[in-house]
Scaffold this active site. Structure first.
Site, PDB file in Angstrom:
ATOM      1  N   ASP A  28     -51.647  24.425  37.151  1.00  0.00           N
ATOM      2  CA  ASP A  28     -50.922  23.983  38.350  1.00  0.00           C
ATOM      3  C   ASP A  28     -51.069  25.074  39.402  1.00  0.00           C
ATOM      4  O   ASP A  28     -50.339  26.051  39.373  1.00  0.00           O
ATOM      5  CB  ASP A  28     -49.459  23.740  37.967  1.00  0.00           C
ATOM      6  CG  ASP A  28     -48.591  23.353  39.151  1.00  0.00           C
ATOM      7  OD1 ASP A  28     -49.137  23.084  40.228  1.00  0.00           O
ATOM      8  OD2 ASP A  28     -47.355  23.345  38.981  1.00  0.00           O
ATOM      9  N   GLU A  56     -47.418  25.947  48.043  1.00  0.00           N
ATOM     10  CA  GLU A  56     -46.917  24.634  47.624  1.00  0.00           C
ATOM     11  C   GLU A  56     -45.665  24.773  46.786  1.00  0.00           C
ATOM     12  O   GLU A  56     -44.713  24.014  46.945  1.00  0.00           O
ATOM     13  CB  GLU A  56     -48.005  23.887  46.833  1.00  0.00           C
ATOM     14  CG  GLU A  56     -47.684  22.413  46.565  1.00  0.00           C
ATOM     15  CD  GLU A  56     -46.911  22.150  45.277  1.00  0.00           C
ATOM     16  OE1 GLU A  56     -46.520  21.004  45.056  1.00  0.00           O
ATOM     17  OE2 GLU A  56     -46.674  23.099  44.487  1.00  0.00           O
ATOM     18  N   GLU A  57     -45.685  25.755  45.873  1.00  0.00           N
ATOM     19  CA  GLU A  57     -44.596  25.870  44.891  1.00  0.00           C
ATOM     20  C   GLU A  57     -43.261  26.273  45.517  1.00  0.00           C
ATOM     21  O   GLU A  57     -42.231  26.203  44.866  1.00  0.00           O
ATOM     22  CB  GLU A  57     -44.980  26.871  43.791  1.00  0.00           C
ATOM     23  CG  GLU A  57     -46.172  26.460  42.938  1.00  0.00           C
ATOM     24  CD  GLU A  57     -45.886  25.296  41.996  1.00  0.00           C
ATOM     25  OE1 GLU A  57     -44.726  24.846  41.916  1.00  0.00           O
ATOM     26  OE2 GLU A  57     -46.841  24.830  41.350  1.00  0.00           O
ATOM     27  N   HIS A  71     -45.622  24.579  34.294  1.00  0.00           N
ATOM     28  CA  HIS A  71     -44.858  25.780  34.668  1.00  0.00           C
ATOM     29  C   HIS A  71     -44.591  26.708  33.489  1.00  0.00           C
ATOM     30  O   HIS A  71     -43.623  27.475  33.497  1.00  0.00           O
ATOM     31  CB  HIS A  71     -43.550  25.424  35.402  1.00  0.00           C
ATOM     32  CG  HIS A  71     -43.796  24.947  36.802  1.00  0.00           C
ATOM     33  ND1 HIS A  71     -42.814  24.882  37.765  1.00  0.00           N
ATOM     34  CD2 HIS A  71     -44.929  24.524  37.413  1.00  0.00           C
ATOM     35  CE1 HIS A  71     -43.337  24.426  38.899  1.00  0.00           C
ATOM     36  NE2 HIS A  71     -44.619  24.191  38.700  1.00  0.00           N
ATOM     37  N   HIS A  98     -53.497  23.075  45.891  1.00  0.00           N
ATOM     38  CA  HIS A  98     -52.845  24.354  46.215  1.00  0.00           C
ATOM     39  C   HIS A  98     -53.350  25.513  45.356  1.00  0.00           C
ATOM     40  O   HIS A  98     -53.595  25.383  44.166  1.00  0.00           O
ATOM     41  CB  HIS A  98     -51.319  24.227  46.218  1.00  0.00           C
ATOM     42  CG  HIS A  98     -50.630  23.982  44.914  1.00  0.00           C
ATOM     43  ND1 HIS A  98     -50.215  25.010  44.100  1.00  0.00           N
ATOM     44  CD2 HIS A  98     -50.211  22.842  44.310  1.00  0.00           C
ATOM     45  CE1 HIS A  98     -49.570  24.498  43.055  1.00  0.00           C
ATOM     46  NE2 HIS A  98     -49.563  23.191  43.141  1.00  0.00           N
ATOM     47  N   ASP A 110     -53.243  17.379  42.236  1.00  0.00           N
ATOM     48  CA  ASP A 110     -52.270  18.252  41.575  1.00  0.00           C
ATOM     49  C   ASP A 110     -52.044  17.766  40.154  1.00  0.00           C
ATOM     50  O   ASP A 110     -52.441  16.651  39.800  1.00  0.00           O
ATOM     51  CB  ASP A 110     -50.945  18.275  42.354  1.00  0.00           C
ATOM     52  CG  ASP A 110     -50.204  19.606  42.220  1.00  0.00           C
ATOM     53  OD1 ASP A 110     -50.401  20.311  41.201  1.00  0.00           O
ATOM     54  OD2 ASP A 110     -49.421  19.945  43.133  1.00  0.00           O
TER      55      ASP A 110
HETATM   56 ZN    ZN Z   1     -48.738  21.953  41.684  1.00  0.00          ZN
HETATM   57 CO    CO Z   2     -45.932  23.331  40.219  1.00  0.00          CO
END
Ligand code: ZN
Ligand code: CO
Length: 330
Positions: A162, A193-194, A302, A60, A216
């Site tokens: 990420d 995706e998130e 994150h 992603h 990922d």
């Molecule tokens: Zn991810």
């Molecule tokens: Co993420």
């Protein structure tokens, strides 16, 4: 790999606003794909190779971010909503960038009082864009963390690992393949995706694969007081067995593990207890797609300092290359 990671992680692209990242990736892969298309939601789909098995690879392009919701009338501070899984512990003092380049700084109510010892709700935070915003930042403006990448030995530290590091694995694999694969491989750089795997599902409908692999980040068990988990940074490519959204079919698991052992690639078995990936969306497309995941171990997910190890990234590239280069029989 390092300079590509720097370029992609420093790029701006919260969920739904991946166009700058997609532009950079399109430039990288233009010569590496047989065919390329951008679908209606913005997924970039690149076809490589020929064969009886159709394999979809998904990484992603989006990153977590925020969106301005309200301008405080007197002070001009911005209130905001999250785009994806913002951690409230990662906000105070961090810089965000809006699409027009405006840099904001995140503040919190009563920073040295109640916010010092407890984690506030999102409505206690605000963004300062004073004396610099040219008025184009307003409710509805999306923002993302603004940070440069740092290198520390074998470790890469930056925002948006990420999942730009997953995009790096896909691109470097395409580079190694030189358009030669004994399968029909679709490298898909997905959107959104998130916020709920919203790009990967329609992309999987379109590609209609026999098997899929998401790329990922995954958590590691080597942070203090994290969930017990066998994955560690520097331990090799993580082959997913299970997460809250996906049970990897044994045939897919064995395909990956056997490849890693044949090619002498360091790998570790991954069981993730919180979170999931595009693979859990793809597996439910059409009549169902057996799906697995090659994960890049990552600390501090994150946050603005997501940390990966280049040896793990290389192991993921080597494993994926072996999987798609050789005829896949599942
Ligand atoms: Zn991810
Ligand atoms: Co993420």
């Amino acid at each position: 790999m390092i300079e590509l990671t720097r370029k992609l992680t420093e790029a701006w692209g919260p969920s739904g606003y991946e166009h700058h990242v997609r532009q950079l990736i399109q430039e990288e892969v233009a010569e590496l794909a047989d065919e390329m298309q951008v679908d209606p939601l913005g997924n970039l789909i690149c076809k490589v190779g020929k064969g009886d098995t159709r394999i979809m690879i998904a990484a992603h392009m989006d990153e977590i971010g925020l969106m301005a919701t309200y301008v405080e009338p007197k002070s001009g501070y911005l209130r905001f909503a999250n785009i994806g899984g913002l951690l409230h512990t990662s906000l105070l003092g961090n810089r965000v960038r809006f699409e027009d380049g405006t840099i904001g700084v995140i503040g919190v109510h009563d920073a040295f009082g109640v916010s010092r010892t407890s984690v506030p709700e999102l409505d206690s935070f605000y963004i300062d864009v004073s004396d610099g915003a040219n008025g184009s930042v307003q409710p509805g403006s999306p923002g993302a963390f603004a940070y440069t990448m740092e290198v520390r030995g074998t470790r890469l530290v930056g925002k948006a690992m990420d999942d730009r590091i997953g995009c790096v694995v896909a691109i470097e694999t395409m580079r190694k393949l030189k358009k030669k694969a004994k399968n029909e491989v679709y490298f898909v750089f997905t959107v959104q995706e998130e916020v709920g795997l919203r790009g990967a599902r329609p992309a999987a409908y379109n590609v209609n694969p026999d098997v899929a692999i998401a790329l990922d980040v995954t958590a590691t068990g080597d942070e203090i007081k994290n969930d017990k988990m066998a994955v560690k940074l520097g331990g090799g490519a993580a082959i997913k067995l299970h997460d809250p959204g996906l049970v990897v079919p044994p045939a897919v698991r064995d395909w990956m593990i056997e490849r890693a052992e044949k090619d002498g690639i360091a790998y570790q078995r991954e069981l993730l207890t919180k979170g999931t990936t595009d693979a859990s969306g793809i597996q439910m497309a059409r009549a169902g797609v057996p799906s697995g995941c090659i994960s890049i171990p990552c600390r501090f997910i994150h946050t603005t300092s997501e940390t990966v190890d280049t040896r793990d990234v290389q192991a993921c590239i080597d494993l994926l290359t072996g999987l798609v280069k050789n005829p896949a029989k599942l």
